[in-house]
Design an enzyme around this catalytic site. Structure first.
Site, PDB file in Angstrom:
ATOM      1  N   SER A  77       0.801  -1.222   0.000  1.00 25.78           N
ATOM      2  CA  SER A  77       0.000   0.000   0.000  1.00 25.78           C
ATOM      3  C   SER A  77       0.835   1.274   0.000  1.00 25.78           C
ATOM      4  CB  SER A  77      -0.934   0.007   1.217  1.00 25.78           C
ATOM      5  OG  SER A  77      -1.770  -1.121   1.225  1.00 25.78           O
ATOM      6  N   ILE A  97       2.445   2.759   2.319  1.00 22.34           N
ATOM      7  CA  ILE A  97       2.125   3.605   3.475  1.00 22.34           C
ATOM      8  C   ILE A  97       3.192   3.429   4.559  1.00 22.34           C
ATOM      9  CG2 ILE A  97       0.480   3.967   5.365  1.00 22.34           C
ATOM     10  CD1 ILE A  97      -1.736   3.100   3.413  1.00 22.34           C
ATOM     11  N   HIS A 155       3.505   3.673   8.348  1.00 23.08           N
ATOM     12  CA  HIS A 155       2.558   3.638   9.459  1.00 23.08           C
ATOM     13  C   HIS A 155       3.133   4.291  10.724  1.00 23.08           C
ATOM     14  CE1 HIS A 155      -0.110   0.934   7.253  1.00 23.08           C
ATOM     15  NE2 HIS A 155       0.955   0.225   6.918  1.00 23.08           N
ATOM     16  N   ARG A 198       2.061 -11.133   1.111  1.00 24.52           N
ATOM     17  CA  ARG A 198       2.623 -10.790   2.409  1.00 24.52           C
ATOM     18  C   ARG A 198       2.987 -12.075   3.146  1.00 24.52           C
ATOM     19  NH1 ARG A 198      -2.013  -7.693   1.748  1.00 24.52           N
ATOM     20  NH2 ARG A 198      -3.278  -8.663   3.379  1.00 24.52           N
ATOM     21  N   SER A 206       2.599  -6.459   7.022  1.00 25.17           N
ATOM     22  CA  SER A 206       2.223  -5.235   6.328  1.00 25.17           C
ATOM     23  C   SER A 206       2.964  -4.001   6.829  1.00 25.17           C
ATOM     24  CB  SER A 206       0.712  -5.004   6.433  1.00 25.17           C
ATOM     25  OG  SER A 206       0.303  -4.973   7.781  1.00 25.17           O
ATOM     26  N   CYS A 209       2.942   9.261 -21.191  1.00 25.28           N
ATOM     27  CA  CYS A 209       1.969   9.328 -20.090  1.00 25.28           C
ATOM     28  C   CYS A 209       2.568   9.986 -18.848  1.00 25.28           C
ATOM     29  CB  CYS A 209       1.472   7.932 -19.731  1.00 25.28           C
ATOM     30  SG  CYS A 209       0.601   7.072 -21.049  1.00 25.28           S
ATOM     31  N   CYS A 265      -1.262   4.238 -20.529  1.00 25.42           N
ATOM     32  CA  CYS A 265      -1.151   3.231 -21.600  1.00 25.42           C
ATOM     33  C   CYS A 265      -0.371   1.995 -21.170  1.00 25.42           C
ATOM     34  CB  CYS A 265      -0.543   3.849 -22.865  1.00 25.42           C
ATOM     35  SG  CYS A 265       1.266   3.881 -22.896  1.00 25.42           S
ATOM     36  N   CYS A 272       5.719   3.389 -24.866  1.00 22.78           N
ATOM     37  CA  CYS A 272       7.159   3.492 -24.558  1.00 22.78           C
ATOM     38  C   CYS A 272       7.860   2.147 -24.448  1.00 22.78           C
ATOM     39  CB  CYS A 272       7.365   4.282 -23.274  1.00 22.78           C
ATOM     40  SG  CYS A 272       6.736   3.472 -21.778  1.00 22.78           S
TER      41      CYS A 272
END
Length: 479
Positions: A47, A49, A51, A313, A340, A405, A440, A445
């Site tokens: 994710s 993140i 924490h 995980r 995680s 892009c 895309c 590319c």
């Protein structure tokens, strides 16, 4: 035979963070990983993140390491030039049962020494996140929950460690560990035998397989698959903070969060699997993400998906984060149960393992010449016009756009290939500079990236891999 003081098995976030921490000392270190690039498995499919540890089990090693790690990121990301932003997380409650849980979650955060978690009223939470379901009753705000580029994070740790003398053996699998007289003797790999006095098992999904080589596999690792959607940067529904559901005993639930580069990330699932290689996505899993997240954010527009992916995980059975040393096996440190929060706690784990090494008899003496900083690849689309003109003048390849892009130039791709631990595959280029990560998904590319890799590595285009050896992008001529 290769000689080293310390062998680290696994080049994910934890292995690379340990390598960087130990590169401060006068020891010879080799990191071994069976994959083609640093980043491991879980570290490059999560994710993204960082924490705070507000919801960890109080008093555990995981709580200790996550809470210690979070404030370290402000300086670390500056030193290593890593994209990082403290956007905060909200935890909304949509019914009385969820609302009643907020007090215990806040109290748990307090027991984890995360004191800055605050209540939000219905009005306050809707001001922060107008896209929330209007039936929200209130919630919690966790201000130091943050987002990062996990690819650049691991690369930066590895590059800095490498610059400080750590050797990396990639595309190299550990096949056995030899012990003599109760002490580590050698590590056998597909790339040769390494004589070493200390082994650190940071193999994550495969840490139990490595532990079995020295008779210390008193646990099993089960792969827990998490599936995600990535939404286009121009999606019609965006959130400003990390939006987290009220967690359950099994999972933290399915979230929606901005990424550091402006996309929206939605997911993940939590599915225990019978093998450690299945990173497929499923209709059932992806449908469940939409079903759950749309209850929190009704306007989430899954039709704006540009790709889906899944990560594995390493779920330990019995559960719990462990860093084990053994009276009957000198020189061996076993890490297991890193799940995680592994991305977050990796940098504090580096320091923790260094202390454990000292307990096992490893003498660690600081280097005077240790380099604390690392400079990332200049990002063309983030520059001002004058800065773009200057870099094109200095490096003309920055004047050629390869990925439309994401506005990625040939200069950035060349930098990714030719820097320490440089990219050797299409996916390695993608993770370093985002060529192919746009709408895309490499449709435009991709061929140019293959051509550039072939030219710079001086190999035929049909020998360029997507990732692992044999995953060729081109299989033959059609004319």
């Amino acid at each position: 035979m290769i000689k080293a003081d310390i062998v680290i098995i696994g080049a994910g976030a934890v292995g690379c963070a340990i390598a960087r921490e130990l590169s401060k000392y006068k020891v010879n270190i080799v990191v071994v990983d069976k994959r083609d690039d640093v980043g491991g498995d879980a570290s490059k499919s999560n994710s993204a993140i960082i924490h705070t540890g507000y919801d960890a089990v109080p008093g555990t090693l995981e709580s200790q390491l996550v809470v210690a790690a979070n404030p370290m990121y402000d300086q670390l990301t500056k030193d290593l030039d890593i994209p990082f932003e403290r956007i905060g997380a909200i935890l909304p409650a949509f019914n009385e049962e969820q609302f009643e849980k907020l007090a215990s979650i806040k109290e748990k955060a307090f027991r984890n020494h995360v004191y800055d978690v605050e209540y939000l009223s219905k009005q306050e939470i809707l001001e922060k996140e107008p896209e929330l379901n209007k039936n929200v009753l209130g919630g919690l705000f966790i201000p130091r929950e943050s987002i990062i580029d996990p690819f650049i994070f691991v690369q930066a740790l590895a590059e800095n460690a490498n610059e400080n003398g750590v050797d990396f053996l990639l595309n190299t699998e550990v096949t056995d560990i030899k012990v003599e007289n109760g002490a580590i003797k050698t590590v056998e790999t597909t790339g040769g035998i390494i004589a070493a006095s200390f082994v650190i098992n940071a193999a994550a999904l495969h840490c139990d397989d490595i532990a079995a080589m020295v008779g210390k596999a008193d646990y099993k690792v089960v792969a827990r698959r998490g599936q995600f959607y990535i939404l286009d940067k121009n999606t019609s529904c965006k959130v400003k903070n990390i939006v987290l559901p009220i967690p359950t005993k099994v999972t933290k639930g399915k979230l929606m969060t901005p990424t550091i580069h402006g996309n929206m990330l939605v997911g993940p699932t939590a599915e225990d699997l019978g093998d450690k290689v299945d990173v497929s996505t499923t209709t059932e899993g992806l449908d469940s993400i939409y079903e759950d997240v749309s209850k929190m954010i009704p306007n989430v527009n899954i039709r704006d998906t540009i790709t889906q992916y899944s990560g594995l995980r390493p779920n330990r059975n019995p559960e719990g984060l462990h860093v084990d040393i053994y009276d009957d096996l000198k020189g061996y440190i076993n890490l297991s149960g890193v799940r995680s929060t592994g991305l977050t706690l990796s940098i504090s784990m580096g320091k923790y393992v260094a202390e454990k090494l000292k307990e096992t008899g490893c003498e660690l003496v600081f280097k005077e010449e240790y380099k604390t900083t690392r400079k990332g690849i200049p990002c063309f689309h983030q520059m001002s016009v004058s800065e773009q003109e200057a870099i094109i003048k200095a490096e003309p390849a920055y004047g050629t756009i390869i990925c439309r892009c994401e506005t990625i130039t040939e200069g950035e791709i060349l930098n990714a290939i030719n820097r320490p631990l440089g990219a050797k595959t299409v996916d390695a280029v993608k993770r370093r500079v985002r060529a192919g990560m746009g709408r895309c998904q490499s449709g435009f590319c991709g061929p140019k990236v293959i051509e550039i890799l072939a030219r710079e590595l001086n190999v035929p285009v049909d020998k360029i891999n997507k990732n692992l050896e044999g995953s060729y992008m081109i299989v033959g001529k059609n004319k």
